[in-house]
Design a protein around this motif. Structure first.
Motif, PDB file in Angstrom:
ATOM      1  N   GLU A 134       0.835  -1.207   0.000  1.00  0.00           N
ATOM      2  CA  GLU A 134       0.000   0.000   0.000  1.00  0.00           C
ATOM      3  C   GLU A 134       0.868   1.255   0.000  1.00  0.00           C
ATOM      4  OE1 GLU A 134      -3.306   0.293  -0.432  1.00  0.00           O
ATOM      5  OE2 GLU A 134      -3.258  -1.868  -0.763  1.00  0.00           O
ATOM      6  N   VAL A 135       1.931   1.264   0.804  1.00  0.00           N
ATOM      7  CA  VAL A 135       2.845   2.412   0.822  1.00  0.00           C
ATOM      8  C   VAL A 135       3.493   2.559  -0.544  1.00  0.00           C
ATOM      9  CG1 VAL A 135       5.046   3.245   1.766  1.00  0.00           C
ATOM     10  CG2 VAL A 135       3.275   2.382   3.293  1.00  0.00           C
ATOM     11  N   GLY A 136       3.858   1.447  -1.152  1.00  0.00           N
ATOM     12  CA  GLY A 136       4.447   1.490  -2.477  1.00  0.00           C
ATOM     13  C   GLY A 136       3.506   2.083  -3.512  1.00  0.00           C
ATOM     14  N   LYS A 137       2.227   1.762  -3.418  1.00  0.00           N
ATOM     15  CA  LYS A 137       1.243   2.316  -4.356  1.00  0.00           C
ATOM     16  C   LYS A 137       1.134   3.827  -4.182  1.00  0.00           C
ATOM     17  CE  LYS A 137      -1.984  -1.536  -4.854  1.00  0.00           C
ATOM     18  NZ  LYS A 137      -3.356  -1.956  -4.532  1.00  0.00           N
ATOM     19  N   VAL A 138       1.033   4.256  -2.933  1.00  0.00           N
ATOM     20  CA  VAL A 138       0.869   5.684  -2.665  1.00  0.00           C
ATOM     21  C   VAL A 138       2.124   6.449  -3.048  1.00  0.00           C
ATOM     22  CG1 VAL A 138       0.555   7.366  -0.812  1.00  0.00           C
ATOM     23  CG2 VAL A 138      -0.834   5.305  -0.857  1.00  0.00           C
ATOM     24  N   ALA A 139       3.287   5.876  -2.799  1.00  0.00           N
ATOM     25  CA  ALA A 139       4.545   6.556  -3.064  1.00  0.00           C
ATOM     26  C   ALA A 139       4.915   6.566  -4.542  1.00  0.00           C
ATOM     27  CB  ALA A 139       5.660   5.902  -2.270  1.00  0.00           C
ATOM     28  N   MET A 140       4.306   5.688  -5.319  1.00  0.00           N
ATOM     29  CA  MET A 140       4.687   5.583  -6.725  1.00  0.00           C
ATOM     30  C   MET A 140       4.219   6.824  -7.485  1.00  0.00           C
ATOM     31  SD  MET A 140       3.811   2.699  -9.590  1.00  0.00           S
ATOM     32  CE  MET A 140       3.982   1.405  -8.426  1.00  0.00           C
ATOM     33  N   ILE A 141       5.178   7.555  -8.028  1.00  0.00           N
ATOM     34  CA  ILE A 141       4.850   8.742  -8.811  1.00  0.00           C
ATOM     35  C   ILE A 141       4.412   8.321 -10.201  1.00  0.00           C
ATOM     36  CG2 ILE A 141       5.821  10.831  -9.850  1.00  0.00           C
ATOM     37  CD1 ILE A 141       7.682  10.934  -7.376  1.00  0.00           C
ATOM     38  N   GLY A 142       5.020   7.313 -10.697  1.00  0.00           N
ATOM     39  CA  GLY A 142       4.654   6.835 -12.018  1.00  0.00           C
ATOM     40  C   GLY A 142       5.867   6.761 -12.918  1.00  0.00           C
ATOM     41  N   HIS A 143       5.641   6.252 -14.079  1.00  0.00           N
ATOM     42  CA  HIS A 143       6.703   6.107 -15.066  1.00  0.00           C
ATOM     43  C   HIS A 143       6.224   6.818 -16.325  1.00  0.00           C
ATOM     44  CE1 HIS A 143       9.940   4.232 -17.310  1.00  0.00           C
ATOM     45  NE2 HIS A 143       9.061   3.915 -18.232  1.00  0.00           N
ATOM     46  N   TRP A 144       7.073   7.669 -16.864  1.00  0.00           N
ATOM     47  CA  TRP A 144       6.659   8.351 -18.075  1.00  0.00           C
ATOM     48  C   TRP A 144       7.687   8.147 -19.172  1.00  0.00           C
ATOM     49  CZ3 TRP A 144       9.821  12.105 -20.052  1.00  0.00           C
ATOM     50  CH2 TRP A 144      10.728  12.687 -19.178  1.00  0.00           C
ATOM     51  N   SER A 145       7.200   8.196 -20.379  1.00  0.00           N
ATOM     52  CA  SER A 145       8.045   8.051 -21.571  1.00  0.00           C
ATOM     53  C   SER A 145       7.578   9.052 -22.620  1.00  0.00           C
ATOM     54  CB  SER A 145       7.917   6.648 -22.160  1.00  0.00           C
ATOM     55  OG  SER A 145       8.266   5.676 -21.203  1.00  0.00           O
ATOM     56  N   PHE A 146       8.534   9.555 -23.397  1.00  0.00           N
ATOM     57  CA  PHE A 146       8.196  10.422 -24.513  1.00  0.00           C
ATOM     58  C   PHE A 146       8.750   9.785 -25.781  1.00  0.00           C
ATOM     59  CE2 PHE A 146       9.040  13.971 -27.419  1.00  0.00           C
ATOM     60  CZ  PHE A 146       7.756  14.488 -27.506  1.00  0.00           C
ATOM     61  N   TYR A 147       7.850   9.541 -26.745  1.00  0.00           N
ATOM     62  CA  TYR A 147       8.237   8.934 -28.012  1.00  0.00           C
ATOM     63  C   TYR A 147       8.359  10.043 -29.045  1.00  0.00           C
ATOM     64  CZ  TYR A 147       7.042   4.627 -25.628  1.00  0.00           C
ATOM     65  OH  TYR A 147       7.003   3.598 -24.742  1.00  0.00           O
ATOM     66  N   LEU A 148       9.608  10.323 -29.429  1.00  0.00           N
ATOM     67  CA  LEU A 148       9.908  11.453 -30.300  1.00  0.00           C
ATOM     68  C   LEU A 148       9.246  11.331 -31.662  1.00  0.00           C
ATOM     69  CD1 LEU A 148      11.475  14.101 -30.370  1.00  0.00           C
ATOM     70  CD2 LEU A 148      13.457  12.834 -31.215  1.00  0.00           C
ATOM     71  N   LYS A 149       9.325  10.152 -32.282  1.00  0.00           N
ATOM     72  CA  LYS A 149       8.766   9.980 -33.627  1.00  0.00           C
ATOM     73  C   LYS A 149       7.261  10.197 -33.636  1.00  0.00           C
ATOM     74  CE  LYS A 149      12.200   6.992 -35.662  1.00  0.00           C
ATOM     75  NZ  LYS A 149      12.514   5.715 -36.250  1.00  0.00           N
ATOM     76  N   GLN A 150       6.583   9.668 -32.632  1.00  0.00           N
ATOM     77  CA  GLN A 150       5.122   9.801 -32.581  1.00  0.00           C
ATOM     78  C   GLN A 150       4.702  11.098 -31.890  1.00  0.00           C
ATOM     79  OE1 GLN A 150       6.702   7.059 -31.335  1.00  0.00           O
ATOM     80  NE2 GLN A 150       5.945   5.278 -32.425  1.00  0.00           N
ATOM     81  N   GLN A 151       5.676  11.804 -31.319  1.00  0.00           N
ATOM     82  CA  GLN A 151       5.372  12.988 -30.518  1.00  0.00           C
ATOM     83  C   GLN A 151       4.302  12.642 -29.469  1.00  0.00           C
ATOM     84  OE1 GLN A 151       6.697  16.389 -30.806  1.00  0.00           O
ATOM     85  NE2 GLN A 151       8.268  15.060 -31.663  1.00  0.00           N
TER      86      GLN A 151
END
Length: 166
Positions: A134-151
């Motif tokens: 539960e702490v891990g869920k709350v603390a997780m900010i997330g993972h983000w990616s940016f795909y340059l070709k697809q913008q």
């Protein structure tokens, strides 16, 4: 020590005392006809008169009903029963493993092993793991990616807002 001491009757009592858990010899009327008592809880202990007592009558009804079914099954099939049970008392709940062997046509040999400490530790570990997840869920900010070709910008993870997954 003599060779083959494990097979000599003069050592049998000492060997059982050193190695066995609480043992009961139960007759067809569920009376305890002999016992080696090494457990100490409010229901089963060395101060209670076990010999001659109906073993099932000593236990809470819910536990004795389950054991009665296993006694019957073991007597009829000869199969060994090896299950865990609860033993609720006023102070706490004890947990025990009860192994039932068909000794002969008249008797069942039953082994009682207290697993309260092990069961309580398992519960504490499960609770700690759940809290950590539960702490891990709350603390997780997330993972983000940016795909340059697809913008394209992609974010995955857990959002604390409305407790939803993105």
């Amino acid at each position: 020590m003599e060779p083959r001491a494990l097979r000599q009757l003069k050592y049998l009592e000492k060997i059982l005392d050193l190695t066995s858990d609480t043992l009961f010899l139960i007759d067809q009327d569920n009376r305890c006809v002999d016992a080696i008592v090494k457990t100490d809880n409010p229901i089963i202990n060395s101060q209670i008169q076990l010999i001659g007592s109906n073993f099932l009558a000593l236990l809470p009804k819910s536990t004795s009903q389950l054991l009665d079914l296993e006694f019957t099954k073991c007597r009829e099939t000869g199969e060994t029963s090896n299950l865990n049970y609860d033993l609720p008392t006023n102070d706490q709940t004890y947990y025990f493993k009860f192994i039932i062997h068909k000794f002969d046509e008249t008797y069942l040999l039953c082994q009682y092993r207290d697993i309260t400490q092990r069961s309580n530790m398992k519960y504490r570990l499960k609770s700690a793991l759940q809290a950590q997840l539960e702490v891990g869920k709350v603390a997780m900010i997330g993972h983000w990616s940016f795909y340059l070709k697809q913008q394209e910008f992609l974010q995955t993870g857990y959002s604390n807002l409305l407790s939803t997954n993105l």
